[in-house]
Design a protein around this motif. Structure first.
Motif, PDB file in Angstrom:
ATOM      1  N   ASP A 132       0.850  -1.188   0.000  1.00 27.02           N
ATOM      2  CA  ASP A 132       0.000   0.000   0.000  1.00 27.02           C
ATOM      3  C   ASP A 132       0.887   1.239   0.000  1.00 27.02           C
ATOM      4  O   ASP A 132       2.067   1.176   0.368  1.00 27.02           O
ATOM      5  CB  ASP A 132      -0.882   0.031   1.249  1.00 27.02           C
ATOM      6  N   ALA A 133       0.346   2.360  -0.391  1.00 25.16           N
ATOM      7  CA  ALA A 133       1.083   3.626  -0.350  1.00 25.16           C
ATOM      8  C   ALA A 133       1.349   3.990   1.110  1.00 25.16           C
ATOM      9  O   ALA A 133       0.442   4.340   1.853  1.00 25.16           O
ATOM     10  CB  ALA A 133       0.289   4.716  -1.048  1.00 25.16           C
ATOM     11  N   LEU A 134       2.596   3.868   1.516  1.00 21.24           N
ATOM     12  CA  LEU A 134       2.983   4.108   2.906  1.00 21.24           C
ATOM     13  C   LEU A 134       3.986   5.238   3.069  1.00 21.24           C
ATOM     14  O   LEU A 134       4.250   5.679   4.182  1.00 21.24           O
ATOM     15  CB  LEU A 134       3.594   2.826   3.496  1.00 21.24           C
ATOM     16  N   VAL A 135       4.572   5.691   1.965  1.00 20.86           N
ATOM     17  CA  VAL A 135       5.675   6.638   2.027  1.00 20.86           C
ATOM     18  C   VAL A 135       5.363   7.857   1.159  1.00 20.86           C
ATOM     19  O   VAL A 135       4.872   7.722   0.044  1.00 20.86           O
ATOM     20  CB  VAL A 135       6.978   5.969   1.523  1.00 20.86           C
ATOM     21  N   ALA A 136       5.690   9.033   1.695  1.00 26.15           N
ATOM     22  CA  ALA A 136       5.559  10.259   0.907  1.00 26.15           C
ATOM     23  C   ALA A 136       6.783  10.399   0.003  1.00 26.15           C
ATOM     24  O   ALA A 136       7.892  10.026   0.393  1.00 26.15           O
ATOM     25  CB  ALA A 136       5.449  11.465   1.829  1.00 26.15           C
ATOM     26  N   PRO A 137       6.610  10.925  -1.194  1.00 27.48           N
ATOM     27  CA  PRO A 137       7.764  11.145  -2.065  1.00 27.48           C
ATOM     28  C   PRO A 137       8.653  12.251  -1.488  1.00 27.48           C
ATOM     29  O   PRO A 137       8.224  12.992  -0.598  1.00 27.48           O
ATOM     30  CB  PRO A 137       7.131  11.571  -3.389  1.00 27.48           C
ATOM     31  N   PRO A 138       9.889  12.399  -1.997  1.00 28.29           N
ATOM     32  CA  PRO A 138      10.758  13.465  -1.502  1.00 28.29           C
ATOM     33  C   PRO A 138      10.046  14.816  -1.539  1.00 28.29           C
ATOM     34  O   PRO A 138       9.386  15.156  -2.522  1.00 28.29           O
ATOM     35  CB  PRO A 138      11.940  13.439  -2.474  1.00 28.29           C
ATOM     36  N   GLY A 183       7.425  15.588  -0.205  1.00 30.41           N
ATOM     37  CA  GLY A 183       5.978  15.438  -0.162  1.00 30.41           C
ATOM     38  C   GLY A 183       5.469  15.233   1.250  1.00 30.41           C
ATOM     39  O   GLY A 183       6.233  14.973   2.179  1.00 30.41           O
ATOM     40  N   ARG A 184       4.170  15.339   1.411  1.00 30.19           N
ATOM     41  CA  ARG A 184       3.531  15.123   2.713  1.00 30.19           C
ATOM     42  C   ARG A 184       2.505  14.004   2.682  1.00 30.19           C
ATOM     43  O   ARG A 184       2.109  13.494   3.710  1.00 30.19           O
ATOM     44  CB  ARG A 184       2.853  16.403   3.176  1.00 30.19           C
ATOM     45  N   LYS A 185       2.058  13.660   1.501  1.00 33.31           N
ATOM     46  CA  LYS A 185       1.015  12.657   1.352  1.00 33.31           C
ATOM     47  C   LYS A 185       1.640  11.316   0.984  1.00 33.31           C
ATOM     48  O   LYS A 185       2.524  11.241   0.128  1.00 33.31           O
ATOM     49  CB  LYS A 185       0.043  13.091   0.263  1.00 33.31           C
ATOM     50  N   ARG A 186       1.168  10.251   1.624  1.00 28.33           N
ATOM     51  CA  ARG A 186       1.642   8.898   1.296  1.00 28.33           C
ATOM     52  C   ARG A 186       1.188   8.544  -0.110  1.00 28.33           C
ATOM     53  O   ARG A 186       0.004   8.483  -0.390  1.00 28.33           O
ATOM     54  CB  ARG A 186       1.079   7.890   2.290  1.00 28.33           C
TER      55      ARG A 186
END
Length: 173
Positions: free
Chosen positions: A142-148, A150-153
């Motif tokens: 699942d989307a668990l990490v925000a991109p560099p 970024g604030r949203k997973r």
């Protein structure tokens, strides 16, 4: 920090899974996976996962079927987990991969439609290396990490693991 004896922790897990209707053979696979992770320093894939697993059973329904092979080409297999818990489905897929690799010299096994997560890759990869097999394993996330910056997973971790047999040092539990 609180401490609990390993046997007491196993017993509590057994009781919780039993009260929630999990089949005996599935309980054994789940507890074995979670206990190994908990006791080997991978607490992120240990007992902390049990409440989420119970929640998934309540949301998606209790798994009552075994995974089955839906595509078989000898050394290439696709399995349908039929809504089984990821830890149970992962063990079934691992056992099939070991069997097929020993029979054919090389095997690829994929599994789909499980609930929850597949657990710690180290659990599966260690067993494959113990059988003298080189293994590569991956799974989606699942989307668990925000991109560099970024604030949203938005990004899954999508881990990849590799096992290479060698001299083994017994795990310290």
């Amino acid at each position: 920090m609180s401490q609990i004896a390993i046997e007491e922790l196993k017993s509590l897990c057994q009781e919780l899974l039993t009260k929630n209707g999990v089949r005996e053979k599935d309980r054994e696979a789940i507890i074995d996976h979670l206990m190994e992770n908990q006791c080997s320093g991978k607490a992120s894939h240990g007992m902390v996962r049990l409440p989420n697993m119970i929640g998934a059973f309540r949301r998606f329904g209790l798994p009552l079927e075994d995974p089955e092979i839906v595509h078989d080409r000898g050394n290439i297999v696709v399995m349908d987990a039929k809504g089984q818990a990821g830890l149970v489905a992962g063990k079934v897929a691992m056992d099939e991969a070991i069997r097929r690799a020993k029979e054919h010299g090389l095997a690829m096994v994929g599994i789909r439609d499980y609930i929850g997560n597949s657990g710690s890759m180290a659990y599966y990869l260690r067993r494959m290396a113990d059988q003298g097999l080189v293994a590569i394993m991956g799974c989606n996330s699942d989307a668990l990490v925000a991109p560099p910056a970024g604030r949203k997973r938005m990004i899954g971790t999508n881990p990849i693991g590799i096992a290479i047999p060698g001299e083994m040092v017994p795990p310290k539990y």
